[in-house]
Design an enzyme around this catalytic site. Structure first.
Site, PDB file in Angstrom:
ATOM      1  CG  ASP A  30      -0.048  -6.990   7.062  1.00 54.17           C
ATOM      2  OD1 ASP A  30       0.652  -5.999   7.319  1.00 54.17           O
ATOM      3  OD2 ASP A  30       0.186  -8.132   7.548  1.00 54.17           O
ATOM      4  CG  ASN A  88       4.222   0.538  13.163  1.00 51.39           C
ATOM      5  OD1 ASN A  88       3.638   1.331  13.893  1.00 51.39           O
ATOM      6  ND2 ASN A  88       3.699  -0.628  12.820  1.00 51.39           N
ATOM      7  N   GLY A  94       8.102   0.060  16.410  1.00 52.81           N
ATOM      8  CA  GLY A  94       7.621  -1.282  16.070  1.00 52.81           C
ATOM      9  C   GLY A  94       7.781  -1.651  14.615  1.00 52.81           C
ATOM     10  CD  GLN A  95      10.609   0.764   9.645  1.00 56.84           C
ATOM     11  OE1 GLN A  95      11.059   1.715  10.305  1.00 56.84           O
ATOM     12  NE2 GLN A  95      10.686   0.721   8.332  1.00 56.84           N
ATOM     13  CG  HIS A 101       5.515  -0.792   5.873  1.00 51.93           C
ATOM     14  ND1 HIS A 101       6.869  -0.987   6.103  1.00 51.93           N
ATOM     15  CD2 HIS A 101       4.883  -1.164   7.010  1.00 51.93           C
ATOM     16  CE1 HIS A 101       7.034  -1.472   7.325  1.00 51.93           C
ATOM     17  NE2 HIS A 101       5.845  -1.574   7.897  1.00 51.93           N
ATOM     18  CG  HIS A 103       0.626  -0.668   8.835  1.00 49.60           C
ATOM     19  ND1 HIS A 103       0.589  -2.040   8.911  1.00 49.60           N
ATOM     20  CD2 HIS A 103       1.885  -0.313   9.201  1.00 49.60           C
ATOM     21  CE1 HIS A 103       1.767  -2.502   9.308  1.00 49.60           C
ATOM     22  NE2 HIS A 103       2.571  -1.469   9.490  1.00 49.60           N
TER      23      HIS A 103
HETATM   24  P1  5GP Z   1       5.703  -3.192  10.524  1.00 49.83           P
HETATM   25  O1  5GP Z   1       5.641  -4.044  11.757  1.00 49.83           O
HETATM   26  O2  5GP Z   1       7.104  -3.107   9.973  1.00 49.83           O
HETATM   27  O3  5GP Z   1       5.056  -1.844  10.678  1.00 49.83           O
HETATM   28  O4  5GP Z   1       4.786  -3.910   9.459  1.00 49.83           O
HETATM   29  C1  5GP Z   1       5.223  -4.924   8.629  1.00 49.83           C
HETATM   30  C2  5GP Z   1       3.984  -5.616   8.146  1.00 49.83           C
HETATM   31  O5  5GP Z   1       4.348  -6.379   7.008  1.00 49.83           O
HETATM   32  C3  5GP Z   1       3.364  -6.593   9.140  1.00 49.83           C
HETATM   33  O6  5GP Z   1       2.022  -6.198   9.396  1.00 49.83           O
HETATM   34  C4  5GP Z   1       3.473  -7.950   8.461  1.00 49.83           C
HETATM   35  O7  5GP Z   1       2.334  -8.753   8.690  1.00 49.83           O
HETATM   36  C5  5GP Z   1       3.614  -7.571   7.006  1.00 49.83           C
HETATM   37  N1  5GP Z   1       4.399  -8.482   6.195  1.00 49.83           N
HETATM   38  C6  5GP Z   1       5.619  -8.998   6.478  1.00 49.83           C
HETATM   39  N2  5GP Z   1       6.060  -9.776   5.466  1.00 49.83           N
HETATM   40  C7  5GP Z   1       5.088  -9.739   4.530  1.00 49.83           C
HETATM   41  C8  5GP Z   1       4.960 -10.348   3.240  1.00 49.83           C
HETATM   42  O8  5GP Z   1       5.835 -11.082   2.767  1.00 49.83           O
HETATM   43  N3  5GP Z   1       3.831 -10.098   2.547  1.00 49.83           N
HETATM   44  C9  5GP Z   1       2.826  -9.291   3.038  1.00 49.83           C
HETATM   45  N4  5GP Z   1       1.746  -9.105   2.281  1.00 49.83           N
HETATM   46  N5  5GP Z   1       2.920  -8.696   4.243  1.00 49.83           N
HETATM   47  C10 5GP Z   1       4.033  -8.919   4.976  1.00 49.83           C
END
Ligand code: 5GP
Ligand code: ZN
Length: 115
Positions: A30, A88, A94-95, A101, A103
């Protein structure tokens, strides 16, 4: 999918620190880690969220859960102490990136309930 950052990572159009890859799945660090180990595991094909997994995705879903996530946890040496797997989903979940994805968070003790 056009303009999807995780599709771009899957196709190598965008860079990532990859920790695992096979034909259908890629896992990478991340960008903004919330724990000492913070990995995102994604299907290479664009699936918006867990709501959009289809009957035909059962093998893919099982592959991620049965093979990929435990292997990454073993490789990172967090299997025994434990870790958290989070999906998420949608606004309340919180997506923020609309490409499914998983985590993997580890390397520290987690609290419950989540915020
Ligand atoms: P969400 O909030 O949708 O569950 O998680 C999205 C995650 O993607 C976040 O933890 C954010 O830091 C990560 N993220 C967003 N853009 C990028 C990217 O361009 N590269 C990487 N490696 N992580 C990303
Ligand atoms: Zn995508």
């Amino acid at each position: 999918m056009a303009d999807c950052i995780f599709c771009k990572i899957a196709s190598k159009e965008a860079k990532s620190k990859t920790v695992f890859e096979d034909e259908t799945v890629i896992a990478f660090r991340d960008l903004d880690p919330k724990a000492p180990e913070h990995i995102l595991v994604i299907p290479k094909k664009h699936v918006e969220s867990i709501n959009d997994f289809k009957e035909s995705d059962k093998n893919l879903a099982a592959h991620i859960l049965v093979d990929v996530i435990p292997k990454i946890a073993r490789d990172l040496k967090i299997s025994e102490k434990g870790y958290r797997v989070v999906i998420n989903t949608g606004d309340d979940g919180g997506q923020t990136v609309n490409h499914l994805h998983f985590h993997i968070l580890g390397g520290r003790s987690m609290t419950w309930p989540p915020g």
